[in-house]
Design a protein around this motif. Structure first.
Motif, PDB file in Angstrom:
ATOM      1  N   SER A 178      45.329  31.551  38.787  1.00  0.00           N
ATOM      2  CA  SER A 178      45.060  32.119  37.462  1.00  0.00           C
ATOM      3  C   SER A 178      45.526  33.561  37.330  1.00  0.00           C
ATOM      4  CB  SER A 178      43.554  32.049  37.155  1.00  0.00           C
ATOM      5  OG  SER A 178      42.836  32.970  37.957  1.00  0.00           O
ATOM      6  N   VAL A 179      46.061  34.128  38.409  1.00  0.00           N
ATOM      7  CA  VAL A 179      46.398  35.552  38.430  1.00  0.00           C
ATOM      8  C   VAL A 179      47.906  35.767  38.274  1.00  0.00           C
ATOM      9  CG1 VAL A 179      46.301  37.692  39.762  1.00  0.00           C
ATOM     10  CG2 VAL A 179      44.424  36.040  39.927  1.00  0.00           C
ATOM     11  N   PRO A 180      48.348  36.347  37.171  1.00  0.00           N
ATOM     12  CA  PRO A 180      49.774  36.691  37.038  1.00  0.00           C
ATOM     13  C   PRO A 180      50.152  37.732  38.091  1.00  0.00           C
ATOM     14  CG  PRO A 180      48.630  36.827  34.915  1.00  0.00           C
ATOM     15  CD  PRO A 180      47.579  36.715  35.972  1.00  0.00           C
ATOM     16  N   GLY A 181      51.375  37.667  38.571  1.00  0.00           N
ATOM     17  CA  GLY A 181      51.810  38.568  39.627  1.00  0.00           C
ATOM     18  C   GLY A 181      51.627  40.030  39.296  1.00  0.00           C
ATOM     19  N   GLU A 182      51.804  40.378  38.001  1.00  0.00           N
ATOM     20  CA  GLU A 182      51.692  41.797  37.626  1.00  0.00           C
ATOM     21  C   GLU A 182      50.259  42.306  37.708  1.00  0.00           C
ATOM     22  OE1 GLU A 182      51.793  39.458  33.660  1.00  0.00           O
ATOM     23  OE2 GLU A 182      52.707  39.361  35.656  1.00  0.00           O
ATOM     24  N   HIS A 183      49.289  41.402  37.787  1.00  0.00           N
ATOM     25  CA  HIS A 183      47.886  41.811  37.875  1.00  0.00           C
ATOM     26  C   HIS A 183      47.373  41.861  39.319  1.00  0.00           C
ATOM     27  CE1 HIS A 183      47.456  42.058  33.677  1.00  0.00           C
ATOM     28  NE2 HIS A 183      47.134  40.800  33.399  1.00  0.00           N
TER      29      HIS A 183
END
Length: 258
Positions: free
Chosen positions: A157-162
């Motif tokens: 659920s975690v985008p790479g930018e986050h």
């Protein structure tokens, strides 16, 4: 010395006046000291109703405040819930997601934890993702598999930018509030696995810190925090008094300096 994350989870403790008094005492102890350096990151997680009093006592200190939970919907008929943007608007910079007590007392599934984690990161909070196995799972040799399942479910659920705003906290369920804790070697093994899994998921440059939680106190903190893949502690009972809370970091420093 490496940077240490010293996080205190007050759980359902500390009335507003108690939390404010704690933070004023804490601020007095750390103002102008090594706690203002880049070597330690301190964050407190009070109950929701105590958050304003904590924030009132923290201006000018290097201590942050976080929430113990937050919901994944923005608005709606969710009696008793607090949204992630409410958490941020209250002045919190951090939030816990998936604490073992939320999973095992309140029945939160991996899917719910993943939704909360994503929402927290989307609104700009630093999210502390908690994970860990039960005693039965450890005794059955399933620790790594359980940890892997919990982490991968959340990581999806975690985008790479986050990823830069993600912090991991290994909390074996059997060590929460029991006085028992994983041995430094066992804790290191799981934290190293989590760090490697995060690096493989988000890229080697993400450097996501992994904390250990589970009956951490000054007497065992030095050995735990000295392990290479344990970057800090998520402290429960020992975070309710200033002396015992700060002693965790101070004992680690003495051991490292020696």
């Amino acid at each position: 010395m490496k940077k240490i994350y010293l996080y205190g989870n007050w759980k359902m403790n500390m009335l507003p006046e108690e939390g404010e008094a704690f933070c004023r005492s804490l601020a007095d102890r750390i103002t102008g000291s090594l706690y203002g350096s880049d070597l330690v990151d301190i964050c407190l997680f009070p109950p929701f109703l105590t958050v304003p009093s904590v924030l009132k006592a923290l201006p000018g200190s290097p201590v942050s405040a976080g929430a113990q939970d937050g919901y994944f919907e923005d608005r709606g008929a969710y009696t008793g819930a607090v949204s992630m943007d409410m958490v941020r608007s209250a002045g919190c910079t951090h939030v816990l997601a998936g604490h073992s007590e939320r999973r095992h007392i309140f029945g939160e599934t991996d899917e719910i934890v993943a939704k909360k984690l994503r929402k927290a990161l989307d609104v700009g909070l630093k999210a502390v993702l908690c994970f860990g196995e039960t005693l039965e799972e450890r005794e059955s040799g399933k620790t790594i598999q359980v940890v892997q399942n919990q982490l991968l479910s959340a990581f999806q659920s975690v985008p790479g930018e986050h990823a830069q705003d993600l912090i991991l906290a290994y909390e074996p369920v059997w060590a929460i509030g029991t006085g028992k804790n994983a041995s430094p070697d066992d804790a290191q093994e799981v934290c190293a696995f989590a760090a490697k899994l995060a690096s493989g998921t988000f890229g080697g440059q993400s450097r996501i810190p992994v904390l250990y939680g589970g009956s951490v106190k000054d007497s065992n903190a030095g050995e735990l925090l000295s392990r290479p893949d344990i970057h800090g502690a998520l402290v429960g009972g020992a975070s309710l008094k200033v002396d015992s809370f700060l002693a965790i970091y101070e004992n680690y420093r003495k051991l490292s300096a020696g």
